[in-house]
Design a protein around this motif. Structure first.
Motif, PDB file in Angstrom:
ATOM      1  N   UNK A 125      -8.053  -6.459   7.752  1.00  0.00           N
ATOM      2  CA  UNK A 125      -7.715  -7.085   9.033  1.00  0.00           C
ATOM      3  C   UNK A 125      -6.212  -7.083   9.292  1.00  0.00           C
ATOM      4  N   UNK A 126      -5.439  -6.497   8.373  1.00  0.00           N
ATOM      5  CA  UNK A 126      -4.000  -6.368   8.597  1.00  0.00           C
ATOM      6  C   UNK A 126      -3.698  -4.905   8.938  1.00  0.00           C
ATOM      7  N   UNK A 127      -2.536  -4.401   8.596  1.00  0.00           N
ATOM      8  CA  UNK A 127      -2.153  -3.037   8.952  1.00  0.00           C
ATOM      9  C   UNK A 127      -2.461  -2.021   7.853  1.00  0.00           C
ATOM     10  N   UNK A 128      -3.267  -2.415   6.871  1.00  0.00           N
ATOM     11  CA  UNK A 128      -3.568  -1.522   5.751  1.00  0.00           C
ATOM     12  C   UNK A 128      -4.218  -0.213   6.198  1.00  0.00           C
ATOM     13  N   UNK A 129      -5.202  -0.304   7.085  1.00  0.00           N
ATOM     14  CA  UNK A 129      -5.888   0.899   7.541  1.00  0.00           C
ATOM     15  C   UNK A 129      -4.933   1.817   8.289  1.00  0.00           C
ATOM     16  N   UNK A 167      -7.164   2.674  -9.256  1.00  0.00           N
ATOM     17  CA  UNK A 167      -5.823   2.181  -8.948  1.00  0.00           C
ATOM     18  C   UNK A 167      -5.923   1.112  -7.873  1.00  0.00           C
ATOM     19  N   UNK A 168      -5.629  -0.127  -8.228  1.00  0.00           N
ATOM     20  CA  UNK A 168      -5.623  -1.194  -7.226  1.00  0.00           C
ATOM     21  C   UNK A 168      -4.481  -0.958  -6.248  1.00  0.00           C
ATOM     22  N   UNK A 169      -4.717  -1.293  -4.995  1.00  0.00           N
ATOM     23  CA  UNK A 169      -3.805  -0.883  -3.934  1.00  0.00           C
ATOM     24  C   UNK A 169      -2.522  -1.697  -3.858  1.00  0.00           C
ATOM     25  N   UNK A 170      -2.377  -2.722  -4.698  1.00  0.00           N
ATOM     26  CA  UNK A 170      -1.101  -3.424  -4.786  1.00  0.00           C
ATOM     27  C   UNK A 170      -0.341  -3.024  -6.054  1.00  0.00           C
ATOM     28  N   UNK A 171      -0.874  -2.067  -6.779  1.00  0.00           N
ATOM     29  CA  UNK A 171      -0.237  -1.557  -7.989  1.00  0.00           C
ATOM     30  C   UNK A 171       0.271  -0.141  -7.739  1.00  0.00           C
ATOM     31  N   UNK A 201       0.802  -1.224   0.000  1.00  0.00           N
ATOM     32  CA  UNK A 201       0.000   0.000   0.000  1.00  0.00           C
ATOM     33  C   UNK A 201       0.838   1.279   0.000  1.00  0.00           C
ATOM     34  N   UNK A 202       1.894   1.290   0.762  1.00  0.00           N
ATOM     35  CA  UNK A 202       2.716   2.507   0.838  1.00  0.00           C
ATOM     36  C   UNK A 202       3.252   2.886  -0.540  1.00  0.00           C
ATOM     37  N   UNK A 203       3.762   1.914  -1.267  1.00  0.00           N
ATOM     38  CA  UNK A 203       4.302   2.185  -2.609  1.00  0.00           C
ATOM     39  C   UNK A 203       3.212   2.723  -3.525  1.00  0.00           C
ATOM     40  N   UNK A 204       2.024   2.170  -3.407  1.00  0.00           N
ATOM     41  CA  UNK A 204       0.890   2.615  -4.215  1.00  0.00           C
ATOM     42  C   UNK A 204       0.575   4.083  -3.942  1.00  0.00           C
ATOM     43  N   UNK A 205       0.383   4.431  -2.677  1.00  0.00           N
ATOM     44  CA  UNK A 205      -0.002   5.805  -2.324  1.00  0.00           C
ATOM     45  C   UNK A 205       1.117   6.787  -2.646  1.00  0.00           C
ATOM     46  N   UNK A 206       2.342   6.401  -2.344  1.00  0.00           N
ATOM     47  CA  UNK A 206       3.488   7.284  -2.617  1.00  0.00           C
ATOM     48  C   UNK A 206       3.595   7.606  -4.102  1.00  0.00           C
ATOM     49  N   UNK A 207       3.252   6.651  -4.967  1.00  0.00           N
ATOM     50  CA  UNK A 207       3.356   6.900  -6.405  1.00  0.00           C
ATOM     51  C   UNK A 207       2.374   7.971  -6.856  1.00  0.00           C
ATOM     52  N   UNK A 208       1.309   8.173  -6.084  1.00  0.00           N
ATOM     53  CA  UNK A 208       0.314   9.193  -6.421  1.00  0.00           C
ATOM     54  C   UNK A 208       0.702  10.552  -5.841  1.00  0.00           C
ATOM     55  N   UNK A 222     -10.267   3.934   0.096  1.00  0.00           N
ATOM     56  CA  UNK A 222     -11.438   3.313   0.734  1.00  0.00           C
ATOM     57  C   UNK A 222     -11.019   1.973   1.308  1.00  0.00           C
ATOM     58  N   UNK A 223     -10.999   1.879   2.625  1.00  0.00           N
ATOM     59  CA  UNK A 223     -10.605   0.622   3.262  1.00  0.00           C
ATOM     60  C   UNK A 223     -11.814  -0.279   3.430  1.00  0.00           C
TER      61      UNK A 223
END
Length: 315
Positions: free
Chosen positions: A41-45, A87-91, A16-23, A36-37
């Motif tokens: 159930x992991x640390x994504x939120x 944008x999918x969150x693993x891309x 997720x971090x790489x995805x958001x940083x690219x934007x 949108x979470x």
């Protein structure tokens, strides 16, 4: 505002971090990013919340998991931009791409849809391949009918919503939301958005980095629901396009439906007795138009297991 970038999130804390940083690192400012979470159930939120300090970032949290379609639809109702980018969150997206895309929008008279190439990457492999979902001649502005005819005549209509950018009012005014609760929602959505567009620009520029994950949903072994959803999608497409007034376009659309019907059932391996009530072996044969697909449909009608075998061989 020109762009609304919609990022559905579900259990992707590794990516997720790489995805958001690219934007947020873009050299272009006229955009918003909507995270949108989907009740991760992991640390994504937790990761998503760390970006709420950025003025262009909005975070929406859901109280229960409801899937990709519902999550995208929430993003669409919240979006304020003229164009929507999924944008999918693993891309992630290419550095400086929003500036380039904004210029393409301007010089091509603000088309309803722009399609681009993409970079396909694999986890733990230091290599990427540049690909295109569309097969039509690039760097041209098409009408909807021209683009559909061009793609379907070449037995193609790539479904992934992420490889296009869409006018938000095209989606909202035509109520072209994603169907909830199904897999392969893009197979149902893409033909409709293309059909309802006025103009479509096919660009040879690539900006989207698509990661094929080793543990993604497309890798799961049991694809029974995938296949059953494809059957439902085909029948819905059949109904939606039943009154197409151009005879040859209707034949091309029917052929496309036959193709995804056969492919979906093959991947789901619906050859057991309990699935006989769902599978119409003669349905593709009634709709296939091109010789190659008619031959496939004939095998499909005669012997499903033989068709599965041949399909697995890539024939």
């Amino acid at each position: 505002m020109l762009f609304s970038i919609i990022v559905p999130i579900y259990n992707v804390d590794r990516y997720l971090k790489k995805c958001i940083e690219s934007v947020i690192a873009q050299d272009y400012s006229d955009f918003e990013v909507i995270l949108i979470d989907d009740f991760s159930t992991d640390k994504s939120l937790e990761i998503a919340r760390s970006y709420e300090q950025f003025p262009k970032v909005r975070l929406i949290t859901k109280e229960y998991n409801s899937g990709l379609s519902d999550t995208r639809n929430i993003g669409l109702t919240e979006a304020k931009g003229d164009y929507v980018l999924f944008l999918d969150s693993d891309d992630y997206i290419e550095e400086g791409c929003l500036s380039i895309i904004s210029k393409l929008i301007s010089i091509n008279n603000k088309p309803d849809i722009l399609y681009f190439g993409y970079f396909e990457e694999y986890e733990n492999v230091a290599q990427e391949m540049k690909k295109f979902g569309y097969v039509s001649k690039p760097n041209l502005l098409y009408t909807s009918k021209e683009f559909l005819m061009s793609e379907l005549k070449q037995r193609n209509l790539y479904a992934a919503a992420c490889f296009g950018i869409y006018r938000r009012d095209l989606i909202i005014n035509n109520k072209l939301y994603f169907k909830k609760g199904i897999f392969h929602e893009d197979e149902l959505w893409t033909p409709q958005i293309v059909f309802n567009a006025n103009t479509i620009f096919a660009s040879d520029y690539s900006y989207y980095h698509y990661l094929r994950r080793t543990n993604s949903i497309t890798k799961k072994e049991d694809k029974t629901k995938n296949a059953l959803d494809i059957i439902q999608i085909c029948y819905e497409l059949d109904h939606i396009f039943k009154n197409v007034d151009t005879r040859i376009l209707k034949k091309y659309i029917d052929n496309h439906i036959a193709k995804i019907y056969m492919k979906g059932i093959s991947e789901g391996k619906l050859d057991g007795k309990k699935y006989r009530k769902y599978v119409n072996r003669f349905y593709p044969l009634k709709k296939a138009f091109f010789l190659k697909d008619r031959l496939k449909a004939l095998v499909f009608a005669i012997n499903l297991k033989l068709y599965y075998y041949l399909n697995d061989l890539g024939l």
